[in-house]
Design an enzyme around this catalytic site. Structure first.
Site, mmCIF file in Angstrom:
data_model
loop_
_atom_site.group_PDB
_atom_site.id
_atom_site.type_symbol
_atom_site.label_atom_id
_atom_site.label_comp_id
_atom_site.label_asym_id
_atom_site.label_seq_id
_atom_site.Cartn_x
_atom_site.Cartn_y
_atom_site.Cartn_z
ATOM 1 N N GLU A 177 0.823 -1.214 0.000
ATOM 2 C CA GLU A 177 0.000 0.000 0.000
ATOM 3 C C GLU A 177 0.857 1.265 0.000
ATOM 4 O OE1 GLU A 177 -2.816 0.368 3.244
ATOM 5 O OE2 GLU A 177 -3.609 2.237 2.450
ATOM 6 N N LYS A 219 -2.453 -2.161 -3.140
ATOM 7 C CA LYS A 219 -3.510 -1.288 -2.606
ATOM 8 C C LYS A 219 -3.129 0.163 -2.870
ATOM 9 C CE LYS A 219 -6.010 -0.214 1.670
ATOM 10 N NZ LYS A 219 -6.699 -0.813 2.820
HETATM 11 P P1 13P Z 1 -9.401 4.178 3.872
HETATM 12 O O1 13P Z 1 -10.241 3.388 2.887
HETATM 13 O O2 13P Z 1 -10.220 4.815 4.946
HETATM 14 O O3 13P Z 1 -8.440 5.092 3.188
HETATM 15 O O4 13P Z 1 -8.529 3.128 4.672
HETATM 16 C C1 13P Z 1 -7.955 2.090 3.997
HETATM 17 C C2 13P Z 1 -6.710 1.709 4.697
HETATM 18 O O5 13P Z 1 -6.533 0.589 5.086
HETATM 19 C C3 13P Z 1 -5.686 2.742 4.880
HETATM 20 O O6 13P Z 1 -4.482 2.146 5.227
#
Ligand code: 13P
Length: 337
Positions: A177, A219
């Site tokens: 991510e 992600k």
């Molecule tokens: P959000 O969808 O609220 O951005 O959170 C996703 C997430 O896991 C952030 O690390």
């Protein structure tokens, strides 16, 4: 590393119209969410709140994975069933946030690097024994007139890749991510420029760290105008720019991409995902891994009261179902009513 097991886990998480519930808020973050509903954050109120989501009947038709925080991974349902076992029995893969947060990057004002690599191999082995089959690590990239620096991107990509290699060694699917923040007044073009650079650097580091791309889930943020931008790009532009950026940077061997919502409204996050899937010719499972966009309405409806527990579940099921439809490109705005 058992690549077949990693691939199977990734497909359970995001294949077949399913997506991921990000319920891994750290204790300080969930405390802030609870403040907005005037609810005290205690071990039990946090447990009960998470239980509301996990025990929503039929959620496993739409949700293939749940990201948990360390505390939640060790908690149980009111009947005493450990959460990881409860989820696994429903066909939902339990996952765990393993980074320890974004900390100021020394020598680089306004930038952060995500920490948590020390001792990670042993922590992953323990999490596996507790039932976790995927993990999450979030890098944070801030945009302003001059940021991000190349060094910040490189430092964060390097950490993401080291984390990913350790996860795969322990037969845990890494969610990779790299979040380019939506905060600020920047244009959608600037978001695309920065995200392009970030994704290029991340995939270069993943390759150098011998991470097998068939056993990860990416992600990313969507390509979107800053939250405070004057003329924010419309939904079709967001969908087209996001797909363009992903096709330029994400190899087809990656099985799944699951977006973060990043501060979009729940409806926007669903609509954007749907528009992208409606475009067709997408080489990956294109799904969701939403935190706020799945939790905002159930959180407000629940408001810490047992009386609202099942209404909160209904609100969650609605969002989960609409996002699952968006994964198939079959969502329509009228379904919100
Ligand atoms: P959000 O969808 O609220 O951005 O959170 C996703 C997430 O896991 C952030 O690390």
């Amino acid at each position: 590393m058992n690549l077949d097991a990693l691939k199977a886990t990734a497909m359970t998480m995001v294949g077949d119209g399913k997506g991921i519930l990000a319920a891994d808020e750290s204790t300080p973050t969930i405390g802030k969410r609870f403040e907005t509903i005037n609810t005290e954050s205690t071990e039990e109120s946090r447990r009960r709140y998470r239980e509301m989501f996990f025990t929503s009947e039929g959620a496993n038709n739409y949700i293939g994975g749940v990201i948990l925080f360390d505390e939640t991974l060790r908690q149980s349902t009111s009947d005493g069933m450990p959460f990881p076992k409860f989820l696994d029995d429903l066909g939902i893969v339990p996952g765990i946030k393993v980074d320890t947060g974004a900390k100021p990057l020394a020598g680089h004002n306004g930038e952060t690097v995500t920490e948590g690599l020390d001792g990670l191999r042993d922590r992953l082995a323990e999490y596996y024994s507790l039932g976790a089959r995927f993990a999450k690590w979030r890098a944070v990239i801030n945009i302003d007139d001059v940021l991000p620096s190349d060094f910040c991107i490189k430092a964060n990509a390097h950490a993401l890749a080291r984390y990913s290699a350790l996860c795969q060694e322990q037969n845990i699917v890494p969610i990779v991510e790299p979040e380019v923040l939506m905060d600020g007044g920047h244009s959608i073009e600037r978001c695309e420029e920065v995200t392009n650079k970030v994704l290029k650097t991340v995939f270069k580091e993943l390759q150098e760290h011998a991470v097998n791309l068939e056993g990860i889930v990416l992600k990313p943020n969507m390509i979107i105008s800053g939250a405070k931008a004057n003329n924010r790009a419309n939904s079709n532009t967001v969908a087209e720019a996001t797909i363009r950026c992903l096709k330029e940077n994400v190899p087809e061997s990656v099985p799944g991409i699951a977006f973060l919502s990043g501060g979009q409204s729940s409806e926007e996050a669903t609509e954007h995902l749907d528009l992208m899937n409606k475009m067709g010719d997408i080489p990956w499972e294109l799904s969701f891994s939403y935190g706020r966009a799945l939790q905002a309405s159930p959180l407000n409806i629940w408001s810490g009261s047992e009386d609202n527990f099942s209404a909160g579940q209904q609100a969650f099921l609605k969002r989960a179902k609409l996002n699952s439809l968006a994964h198939a490109g079959e969502y329509q705005k009228e379904m919100e009513d």
